[in-house]
Design a protein around this motif. Structure first.
Motif, mmCIF file in Angstrom:
data_model
loop_
_atom_site.group_PDB
_atom_site.id
_atom_site.type_symbol
_atom_site.label_atom_id
_atom_site.label_comp_id
_atom_site.label_asym_id
_atom_site.label_seq_id
_atom_site.Cartn_x
_atom_site.Cartn_y
_atom_site.Cartn_z
ATOM 1 N N LEU A 96 23.637 -15.700 -87.032
ATOM 2 C CA LEU A 96 23.881 -14.256 -87.150
ATOM 3 C C LEU A 96 25.248 -13.903 -86.584
ATOM 4 C CD1 LEU A 96 20.458 -12.981 -85.864
ATOM 5 C CD2 LEU A 96 21.551 -12.173 -87.955
ATOM 6 N N ASP A 97 25.569 -14.588 -85.487
ATOM 7 C CA ASP A 97 26.852 -14.386 -84.810
ATOM 8 C C ASP A 97 27.093 -15.670 -84.011
ATOM 9 O OD1 ASP A 97 25.549 -14.198 -82.290
ATOM 10 O OD2 ASP A 97 25.643 -12.013 -82.200
ATOM 11 N N PRO A 98 28.166 -15.761 -83.227
ATOM 12 C CA PRO A 98 28.457 -17.053 -82.574
ATOM 13 C C PRO A 98 27.371 -17.532 -81.609
ATOM 14 C CG PRO A 98 30.406 -15.661 -82.580
ATOM 15 C CD PRO A 98 29.274 -14.794 -83.050
ATOM 16 N N VAL A 99 26.472 -16.655 -81.147
ATOM 17 C CA VAL A 99 25.487 -17.085 -80.157
ATOM 18 C C VAL A 99 24.042 -16.987 -80.654
ATOM 19 C CG1 VAL A 99 26.985 -16.530 -78.219
ATOM 20 C CG2 VAL A 99 25.342 -14.820 -79.025
ATOM 21 N N ARG A 100 23.793 -16.435 -81.832
ATOM 22 C CA ARG A 100 22.412 -16.210 -82.275
ATOM 23 C C ARG A 100 22.180 -16.812 -83.657
ATOM 24 N NH1 ARG A 100 24.061 -10.846 -80.604
ATOM 25 N NH2 ARG A 100 23.120 -10.263 -78.603
ATOM 26 N N TYR A 101 20.925 -17.236 -83.867
ATOM 27 C CA TYR A 101 20.571 -17.773 -85.183
ATOM 28 C C TYR A 101 19.116 -17.461 -85.494
ATOM 29 C CZ TYR A 101 18.586 -21.529 -82.301
ATOM 30 O OH TYR A 101 17.879 -22.230 -81.364
ATOM 31 N N LEU A 102 18.742 -17.552 -86.757
ATOM 32 C CA LEU A 102 17.340 -17.566 -87.177
ATOM 33 C C LEU A 102 16.968 -19.032 -87.349
ATOM 34 C CD1 LEU A 102 17.309 -14.783 -89.939
ATOM 35 C CD2 LEU A 102 16.801 -14.559 -87.487
ATOM 36 N N GLY A 103 15.870 -19.433 -86.710
ATOM 37 C CA GLY A 103 15.476 -20.834 -86.781
ATOM 38 C C GLY A 103 13.988 -20.981 -86.992
ATOM 39 N N ASN A 104 13.502 -22.212 -86.922
ATOM 40 C CA ASN A 104 12.065 -22.461 -87.044
ATOM 41 C C ASN A 104 11.663 -23.535 -86.034
ATOM 42 O OD1 ASN A 104 12.082 -25.206 -88.409
ATOM 43 N ND2 ASN A 104 13.323 -24.007 -89.847
ATOM 44 N N ARG A 105 10.375 -23.772 -85.931
ATOM 45 C CA ARG A 105 9.846 -24.629 -84.867
ATOM 46 C C ARG A 105 9.756 -26.110 -85.237
ATOM 47 N NH1 ARG A 105 8.040 -21.428 -80.819
ATOM 48 N NH2 ARG A 105 7.278 -19.347 -81.382
ATOM 49 N N SER A 106 10.336 -26.518 -86.337
ATOM 50 C CA SER A 106 10.256 -27.933 -86.690
ATOM 51 C C SER A 106 10.926 -28.801 -85.618
ATOM 52 C CB SER A 106 10.940 -28.172 -88.041
ATOM 53 O OG SER A 106 10.916 -29.549 -88.319
ATOM 54 N N SER A 107 10.206 -29.820 -85.157
ATOM 55 C CA SER A 107 10.760 -30.713 -84.128
ATOM 56 C C SER A 107 11.616 -31.809 -84.737
ATOM 57 C CB SER A 107 9.630 -31.363 -83.346
ATOM 58 O OG SER A 107 8.905 -32.248 -84.191
ATOM 59 N N GLY A 108 11.397 -32.092 -86.022
ATOM 60 C CA GLY A 108 12.085 -33.214 -86.660
ATOM 61 C C GLY A 108 11.405 -34.552 -86.454
ATOM 62 N N LYS A 109 10.267 -34.559 -85.709
ATOM 63 C CA LYS A 109 9.602 -35.834 -85.394
ATOM 64 C C LYS A 109 9.100 -36.554 -86.641
ATOM 65 C CE LYS A 109 7.731 -34.502 -80.859
ATOM 66 N NZ LYS A 109 6.500 -34.008 -80.220
ATOM 67 N N GLN A 110 8.524 -35.803 -87.607
ATOM 68 C CA GLN A 110 7.959 -36.479 -88.773
ATOM 69 C C GLN A 110 9.057 -37.139 -89.609
ATOM 70 O OE1 GLN A 110 4.379 -36.859 -89.977
ATOM 71 N NE2 GLN A 110 5.757 -38.483 -90.682
ATOM 72 N N GLY A 111 10.144 -36.411 -89.851
ATOM 73 C CA GLY A 111 11.236 -36.992 -90.639
ATOM 74 C C GLY A 111 11.895 -38.155 -89.926
ATOM 75 N N LEU A 112 11.989 -38.043 -88.603
ATOM 76 C CA LEU A 112 12.540 -39.153 -87.819
ATOM 77 C C LEU A 112 11.650 -40.389 -87.968
ATOM 78 C CD1 LEU A 112 14.580 -40.244 -85.767
ATOM 79 C CD2 LEU A 112 13.174 -39.237 -83.945
ATOM 80 N N ALA A 113 10.332 -40.198 -87.907
ATOM 81 C CA ALA A 113 9.404 -41.328 -88.071
ATOM 82 C C ALA A 113 9.525 -41.921 -89.475
ATOM 83 C CB ALA A 113 7.972 -40.876 -87.793
ATOM 84 N N ALA A 160 12.928 -32.012 -94.033
ATOM 85 C CA ALA A 160 13.477 -30.894 -93.244
ATOM 86 C C ALA A 160 12.798 -29.579 -93.584
ATOM 87 C CB ALA A 160 14.981 -30.779 -93.489
ATOM 88 N N ALA A 161 12.617 -28.762 -92.562
ATOM 89 C CA ALA A 161 12.152 -27.385 -92.737
ATOM 90 C C ALA A 161 13.394 -26.538 -93.002
ATOM 91 C CB ALA A 161 11.419 -26.917 -91.489
ATOM 92 N N VAL A 162 13.561 -26.164 -94.262
ATOM 93 C CA VAL A 162 14.753 -25.427 -94.683
ATOM 94 C C VAL A 162 14.437 -23.939 -94.633
ATOM 95 C CG1 VAL A 162 16.431 -25.093 -96.526
ATOM 96 C CG2 VAL A 162 15.307 -27.330 -96.263
#
Ligand code: C5P
Length: 234
Positions: free
Chosen positions: A22-39, A95-97
């Motif tokens: 949104l700006d240099p310090v804020r974003y919209l994100g989600n709770r995906s940890s990335g663990k499944q894709g890493l595995a 990835a959770a896009v």
């Protein structure tokens, strides 16, 4: 594991969750940890594949030997996947896009009092759609058989259908070759260590059910299903 059945295969995996600034310090994100894709990536490497992992905001260590491409936003993830897909035999979109991103990016931090005329007012955020990266890979491939395209879908059953029915419909809609349907619900999957999935393959009526099991064990089962699609018996 199943030995080295992915030797001589190049595999491209996406993982993590995109962040839309949104700006240099804020974003919209989600709770995906990335663990499944890493595995999924680490099991492929252990089975002999050459693995590239496009990692959206992944905060976990990655096994040596995996080529990591860090990205932040959906558009960055799309650029990396589009540029690399054709050089790989299998592409797995874990990835959770973010489906949406802020329409505007403020180059400086949005102030609490963003409207001097109305010091108590809160700003509105206008969102625009992000591209469906997996759908883009399906169209770019055209009628070709390679790369094999694998999607993920987190589903809860609802009044319109069971997890499997929703997965079947999504597989048809997305046009990918396999769809890994992840059962989600309260306390399940996002960030969790154990997971239950059903692997659907285009043109086949049966589903391969895996779990509840560790994300590593689930990944072994996913690669078994992918290998069966790469080298169909008979
Ligand atoms: O439609 P849904 O978001 O459930 O589809 C999930 C699948 O599509 C995952 O493989 C995800 O990585 C991919 N996806 C994508 N681009 C988007 C949204 C999802 O490639 N904008």
């Amino acid at each position: 594991g199943s030995g080295h059945d992915l030797t001589e295969h190049a595999v491209l995996v996406s993982t993590g969750g995109t962040r839309e600034p949104l700006d240099p310090v804020r974003y919209l994100g989600n709770r995906s940890s990335g663990k499944q894709g890493l595995a999924v990536a680490e099991v492929a490497a252990a089975r002999g594949a050459r693995v590239t992992l496009v990692a959206a905001n992944l905060e976990l260590p990655v096994a040596p030997g995996i080529d990591v491409v860090p990205v932040e936003t959906a558009l960055e993830l799309q650029a990396e996947m589009d540029a690399r897909a054709a050089d790989h035999d299998v592409v797995v979109m874990v990835a959770a896009v973010a489906d949406f991103r802020p329409a505007d990016y403020a180059a400086s931090k949005i102030k609490k009092t963003h409207d001097p005329a109305d010091p108590d007012a809160a700003p509105s955020i206008t969102l625009v759609r992000n591209p469906d990266i997996l759908a883009g890979l399906v169209s770019a491939r055209g009628g070709a058989a390679s790369p094999l395209l694998v999607g993920f879908a987190a589903e809860t059953g609802d009044e319109t259908g069971s997890v499997l029915e929703l997965g079947r419909a999504k597989l048809a809609r997305k046009g990918c070759d396999l769809l890994v349907v992840n059962e989600v619900g309260a306390g399940l999957t996002f960030g969790a260590d154990d997971t239950t999935v059903h692997v659907l393959t285009r043109g086949r009526d049966d589903a391969v059910d895996i779990g509840p099991a560790s994300k590593r064990a689930v990944s072994e089962g996913i690669w078994d299903a992918v290998v069966a699609s790469l080298h169909p018996a008979g």
